[in-house]
Design an enzyme around this catalytic site. Structure first.
Site, PDB file in Angstrom:
ATOM      1  NE  ARG A 176       1.436  24.687 -16.138  1.00 33.19           N
ATOM      2  CZ  ARG A 176       1.215  24.703 -17.248  1.00 33.19           C
ATOM      3  NH1 ARG A 176       1.446  26.134 -17.731  1.00 33.19           N
ATOM      4  NH2 ARG A 176       0.425  23.903 -17.954  1.00 33.19           N
ATOM      5  NE  ARG A 180       6.689  19.014  -3.575  1.00 34.91           N
ATOM      6  CZ  ARG A 180       5.552  18.573  -3.949  1.00 34.91           C
ATOM      7  NH1 ARG A 180       5.414  17.263  -3.743  1.00 34.91           N
ATOM      8  NH2 ARG A 180       4.634  19.433  -4.192  1.00 34.91           N
ATOM      9  NE  ARG A 253      -2.532  19.719 -28.273  1.00 34.27           N
ATOM     10  CZ  ARG A 253      -2.555  18.961 -29.287  1.00 34.27           C
ATOM     11  NH1 ARG A 253      -2.904  19.468 -30.458  1.00 34.27           N
ATOM     12  NH2 ARG A 253      -2.233  17.598 -28.970  1.00 34.27           N
ATOM     13  NE  ARG A 284      -5.819  14.944 -16.683  1.00 35.21           N
ATOM     14  CZ  ARG A 284      -5.549  16.345 -16.387  1.00 35.21           C
ATOM     15  NH1 ARG A 284      -4.659  16.470 -15.422  1.00 35.21           N
ATOM     16  NH2 ARG A 284      -6.191  17.280 -16.568  1.00 35.21           N
ATOM     17  CD  GLU A 304      -8.229  14.873 -18.912  1.00 37.50           C
ATOM     18  OE1 GLU A 304      -9.061  15.354 -18.057  1.00 37.50           O
ATOM     19  OE2 GLU A 304      -7.176  15.463 -19.253  1.00 37.50           O
ATOM     20  CE1 TYR A 352      -4.822  25.695 -17.665  1.00 44.13           C
ATOM     21  CE2 TYR A 352      -3.882  26.533 -15.565  1.00 44.13           C
ATOM     22  CZ  TYR A 352      -4.780  25.511 -16.163  1.00 44.13           C
ATOM     23  OH  TYR A 352      -5.121  24.445 -15.254  1.00 44.13           O
ATOM     24  CG  ASP A 354      -4.463  26.583 -11.639  1.00 43.78           C
ATOM     25  OD1 ASP A 354      -4.945  25.724 -12.334  1.00 43.78           O
ATOM     26  OD2 ASP A 354      -3.272  26.478 -11.192  1.00 43.78           O
TER      27      ASP A 354
HETATM   28  P1  FAD Z   1     -14.718  29.152 -18.074  1.00 45.57           P
HETATM   29  O1  FAD Z   1     -15.083  28.191 -16.697  1.00 45.57           O
HETATM   30  O2  FAD Z   1     -14.267  28.651 -19.281  1.00 45.57           O
HETATM   31  O3  FAD Z   1     -16.188  29.909 -18.332  1.00 45.57           O
HETATM   32  C1  FAD Z   1     -16.301  30.468 -19.638  1.00 45.57           C
HETATM   33  C2  FAD Z   1     -17.906  30.481 -19.743  1.00 45.57           C
HETATM   34  O4  FAD Z   1     -18.174  31.406 -20.887  1.00 45.57           O
HETATM   35  C3  FAD Z   1     -18.323  29.094 -20.550  1.00 45.57           C
HETATM   36  O5  FAD Z   1     -19.190  28.732 -19.704  1.00 45.57           O
HETATM   37  C4  FAD Z   1     -18.601  29.169 -21.933  1.00 45.57           C
HETATM   38  O6  FAD Z   1     -19.572  28.409 -22.359  1.00 45.57           O
HETATM   39  C5  FAD Z   1     -18.816  30.847 -21.831  1.00 45.57           C
HETATM   40  N1  FAD Z   1     -18.886  31.464 -23.078  1.00 45.57           N
HETATM   41  C6  FAD Z   1     -17.676  31.527 -23.902  1.00 45.57           C
HETATM   42  N2  FAD Z   1     -18.129  32.040 -24.977  1.00 45.57           N
HETATM   43  C7  FAD Z   1     -19.550  32.780 -25.051  1.00 45.57           C
HETATM   44  C8  FAD Z   1     -20.125  33.169 -25.905  1.00 45.57           C
HETATM   45  N3  FAD Z   1     -20.101  33.746 -26.896  1.00 45.57           N
HETATM   46  N4  FAD Z   1     -21.572  33.556 -25.608  1.00 45.57           N
HETATM   47  C9  FAD Z   1     -21.813  32.807 -24.076  1.00 45.57           C
HETATM   48  N5  FAD Z   1     -21.246  32.455 -23.373  1.00 45.57           N
HETATM   49  C10 FAD Z   1     -20.116  32.188 -23.635  1.00 45.57           C
HETATM   50  N6  FAD Z   1      -8.019  25.001 -12.251  1.00 45.57           N
HETATM   51  C11 FAD Z   1      -7.642  24.633 -11.062  1.00 45.57           C
HETATM   52  O7  FAD Z   1      -7.482  25.499  -9.934  1.00 45.57           O
HETATM   53  N7  FAD Z   1      -7.344  23.439 -10.446  1.00 45.57           N
HETATM   54  C12 FAD Z   1      -7.603  22.361 -11.313  1.00 45.57           C
HETATM   55  O8  FAD Z   1      -7.337  21.012 -11.023  1.00 45.57           O
HETATM   56  C13 FAD Z   1      -7.750  22.659 -12.765  1.00 45.57           C
HETATM   57  N8  FAD Z   1      -8.030  21.627 -13.775  1.00 45.57           N
HETATM   58  C14 FAD Z   1      -8.438  22.011 -14.978  1.00 45.57           C
HETATM   59  C15 FAD Z   1      -8.345  21.077 -15.875  1.00 45.57           C
HETATM   60  C16 FAD Z   1      -8.680  21.534 -17.290  1.00 45.57           C
HETATM   61  C17 FAD Z   1      -8.703  20.159 -18.248  1.00 45.57           C
HETATM   62  C18 FAD Z   1      -9.032  22.688 -17.650  1.00 45.57           C
HETATM   63  C19 FAD Z   1      -9.236  23.174 -18.929  1.00 45.57           C
HETATM   64  C20 FAD Z   1      -8.791  23.760 -16.570  1.00 45.57           C
HETATM   65  C21 FAD Z   1      -8.640  23.612 -15.308  1.00 45.57           C
HETATM   66  N9  FAD Z   1      -8.632  24.342 -14.438  1.00 45.57           N
HETATM   67  C22 FAD Z   1      -8.054  23.949 -13.175  1.00 45.57           C
HETATM   68  C23 FAD Z   1      -8.886  25.824 -14.629  1.00 45.57           C
HETATM   69  C24 FAD Z   1     -10.072  26.296 -14.343  1.00 45.57           C
HETATM   70  O9  FAD Z   1     -10.946  25.306 -15.224  1.00 45.57           O
HETATM   71  C25 FAD Z   1     -10.327  28.014 -14.821  1.00 45.57           C
HETATM   72  O10 FAD Z   1      -9.521  28.444 -13.852  1.00 45.57           O
HETATM   73  C26 FAD Z   1     -11.623  28.413 -14.639  1.00 45.57           C
HETATM   74  O11 FAD Z   1     -12.606  27.392 -15.261  1.00 45.57           O
HETATM   75  C27 FAD Z   1     -11.622  29.785 -15.507  1.00 45.57           C
HETATM   76  O12 FAD Z   1     -13.158  30.288 -15.327  1.00 45.57           O
HETATM   77  P2  FAD Z   1     -13.600  31.379 -16.398  1.00 45.57           P
HETATM   78  O13 FAD Z   1     -14.896  31.995 -15.899  1.00 45.57           O
HETATM   79  O14 FAD Z   1     -12.602  32.075 -16.793  1.00 45.57           O
HETATM   80  O15 FAD Z   1     -13.859  30.434 -17.797  1.00 45.57           O
HETATM   81  N1  UDP Z   2       4.050  16.769 -17.729  1.00 43.87           N
HETATM   82  C1  UDP Z   2       4.735  15.505 -17.948  1.00 43.87           C
HETATM   83  N2  UDP Z   2       4.265  14.552 -17.497  1.00 43.87           N
HETATM   84  C2  UDP Z   2       3.323  14.224 -16.598  1.00 43.87           C
HETATM   85  C3  UDP Z   2       2.610  15.470 -16.117  1.00 43.87           C
HETATM   86  C4  UDP Z   2       2.888  16.707 -16.831  1.00 43.87           C
HETATM   87  O1  UDP Z   2       5.466  15.802 -18.840  1.00 43.87           O
HETATM   88  O2  UDP Z   2       3.017  13.074 -15.921  1.00 43.87           O
HETATM   89  C5  UDP Z   2       4.408  18.152 -18.171  1.00 43.87           C
HETATM   90  C6  UDP Z   2       3.434  18.391 -19.466  1.00 43.87           C
HETATM   91  O3  UDP Z   2       4.167  19.224 -20.442  1.00 43.87           O
HETATM   92  C7  UDP Z   2       2.526  19.555 -18.777  1.00 43.87           C
HETATM   93  C8  UDP Z   2       3.514  20.226 -17.631  1.00 43.87           C
HETATM   94  O4  UDP Z   2       4.380  19.012 -17.259  1.00 43.87           O
HETATM   95  O5  UDP Z   2       2.028  20.492 -19.669  1.00 43.87           O
HETATM   96  C9  UDP Z   2       2.970  20.921 -16.449  1.00 43.87           C
HETATM   97  O6  UDP Z   2       2.051  19.866 -15.820  1.00 43.87           O
HETATM   98  P1  UDP Z   2       0.714  20.485 -15.285  1.00 43.87           P
HETATM   99  O7  UDP Z   2       0.353  19.541 -14.417  1.00 43.87           O
HETATM  100  O8  UDP Z   2       0.683  21.795 -14.868  1.00 43.87           O
HETATM  101  O9  UDP Z   2       0.048  19.998 -16.604  1.00 43.87           O
HETATM  102  P2  UDP Z   2      -1.201  20.874 -17.236  1.00 43.87           P
HETATM  103  O10 UDP Z   2      -1.880  21.748 -16.352  1.00 43.87           O
HETATM  104  O11 UDP Z   2      -0.476  21.365 -18.381  1.00 43.87           O
HETATM  105  O12 UDP Z   2      -1.952  19.685 -17.800  1.00 43.87           O
END
Ligand code: FAD
Ligand code: UDP
Length: 378
Positions: A176, A180, A253, A284, A304, A352, A354
């Site tokens: 992922r 480049r 995780r 980060r 984080e 996972y 996005d």
């Molecule tokens: P969620 O957003 O998790 O929604 C699920 C909801 O269900 C939650 O509000 C939860 O409280 C509720 N729920 C769960 N169980 C129950 C229950 N039993 N009863 C009632 N409610 C419940 N995507 C990107 O495109 N770009 C990014 O930069 C990006 N960064 C991210 C960074 C992090 C740290 C994380 C964790 C994710 C990131 N994502 C990113 C992914 C993005 O968050 C997800 O694609 C999106 O939130 C998924 O939506 P969802 O509705 O499936 O889940």
């Molecule tokens: N990664 C790394 N160093 C960095 C950023 C990312 O080693 O500075 C690795 C790490 O294993 C991560 C993976 O690259 O899980 C994929 O990166 P991504 O940005 O997709 O991270 P994630 O969404 O898993 O946080």
């Protein structure tokens, strides 16, 4: 089993993007929906909190990116996106490098300026490795960038993030990370990128406008009464919790977010700085104002810290190893027999996603459930 004369067509469990998109489309198709969420707010992981006049991405930095014009147009009908693109930096014991790994990074490592020199440098290092094919993340990373970059930018970040040795992780995770041979610091390659002006709550508020909802309600503690309210359930919570963990817990995780308001205009000059050395226990620091090019007098930062999810810690990243995938299969078999419940989103599918992918996945379910005219590739 749904009641004989329920008030709602759909009970939507979870107000994240999957639940919110489904609720919007179902309402548009004339269905009556109730959305519930166990958190005390709507929006799932894209929820933002206004702190010191800054939209803070409470559940980690969220940058929207997609190659699908259809998905981009879809989200832009609800809110305006800005031109933010992610160009993170990597900090290794105070030394700074550009990410993703590109010609700027190679210059910072070796003071070389041409792609030919960079390819030569890396292929010299790779030729000394005792293997040619990768069986795990460490080997894959070494074959991509050689040992010097691996040691400083990948090894420790990865081991902190995943809580295990890089030799015990699948090679797929590191694929992922872009590498480049040009000077492009933009993390994602996608054509359409940005962050909603005013934060993600605006998007969620538009999707859920006029739809009944209840927050602070956990479906799994009151399942029978809640199910009886609707003809059908759209469930976006954890699939193992739905089945009372009868085949065991799926592992995730997670992250602990430590947020501070600082009395200064600009802390790190960038939205995201990764900490790639083993000494910093966090992976980060996010400085939220930069997502919207803020000029406020204060700033808000979040460190984080990766941890394992448990019943008190929110699940974020599915760990799709053999053990978890085998357990998932058993739950999927049970789910397939449950015709009154649709399982969707990152927790119910243990996948996972996005944001653009989860929206596409929700629209596919809408297509199936509501017979609307969407045909979107996930
Ligand atoms: P969620 O957003 O998790 O929604 C699920 C909801 O269900 C939650 O509000 C939860 O409280 C509720 N729920 C769960 N169980 C129950 C229950 N039993 N009863 C009632 N409610 C419940 N995507 C990107 O495109 N770009 C990014 O930069 C990006 N960064 C991210 C960074 C992090 C740290 C994380 C964790 C994710 C990131 N994502 C990113 C992914 C993005 O968050 C997800 O694609 C999106 O939130 C998924 O939506 P969802 O509705 O499936 O889940
Ligand atoms: N990664 C790394 N160093 C960095 C950023 C990312 O080693 O500075 C690795 C790490 O294993 C991560 C993976 O690259 O899980 C994929 O990166 P991504 O940005 O997709 O991270 P994630 O969404 O898993 O946080």
């Amino acid at each position: 089993m749904a009641a004989t004369n329920p008030h709602y067509d759909y009970l939507i469990v979870g107000s994240g993007l999957f639940g919110a998109v489904f609720a919007y489309e179902a309402t548009r198709a004339g269905k009556k929906c109730l959305v519930i969420d166990k958190r005390n707010h709507l929006g799932g992981n894209v929820y933002c909190e206004n702190i010191a006049d800054i939209n803070v991405h409470v559940y980690g930095p969220h940058i929207f990116h997609t190659n699908s014009k259809r998905i981009w147009d879809y989200v832009n009908q609800f809110t305006t996106f800005n031109r933010f693109t992610n160009s993170p930096l990597a900090n290794y014991y105070g030394e700074l490098f550009n990410l993703p790994i590109n010609m700027n990074t190679f210059y910072q490592f070796w003071k070389i300026t041409s792609p030919t020199e960079a390819r030569q440098k890396i292929s010299d290092q790779i030729s000394k490795l005792p293997f040619k094919k990768a069986g795990n993340l460490q080997e894959q990373a070494l074959l991509m960038v050689g040992p010097e970059i691996y040691e400083k930018l990948i090894r420790h970040y990865t081991e902190k993030q995943w809580g295990r040795d890089a030799t015990r992780l699948p090679a797929s995770i590191i694929k992922r990370l872009p590498v480049r041979y040009n000077y492009d610091n933009c993390y994602f390659d996608d054509t359409y990128q940005g962050v909603p002006v005013g934060g993600y709550n605006k998007l969620v508020a538009k999707l859920l406008a006029g739809i009944d909802f209840k927050t602070g309600v956990d479906f799994n503690t009151n399942r029978y009464e809640l199910t009886a309210l609707a003809k059908k359930v759209i469930y976006t919570g954890a699939i193992d919790a739905y089945f009372d963990h009868s085949h065991g817990h799926l592992e995730y995780r997670s992250l602990q977010f430590k947020t501070e308001v600082l009395d200064m205009e600009n802390f790190q000059g960038n939205a995201v700085v990764n900490y790639c050395d083993p000494k910093s226990k966090f992976t980060r620091i996010v400085e939220h104002k930069h997502f919207e090019f803020g000029r406020q007098s204060k700033t808000v930062i979040t460190r984080e810290y990766p941890v394992m999810a448990d019943k008190n810690v929110e699940p974020y990243y599915p760990i799709n190893d053999d053990r978890n995938n085998a357990i998932l299969k058993k739950y999927q078999t049970m789910a397939a027999q449950n015709h009154n419940v649709v399982f969707g989103g990152r927790l119910a599918e243990y996948k996972y996603y996005d944001m653009h992918q989860v929206i596409a996945s929700a629209l596919k379910v809408c297509n199936r459930e509501l017979y609307t005219a969407f045909e979107v590739e996930v």
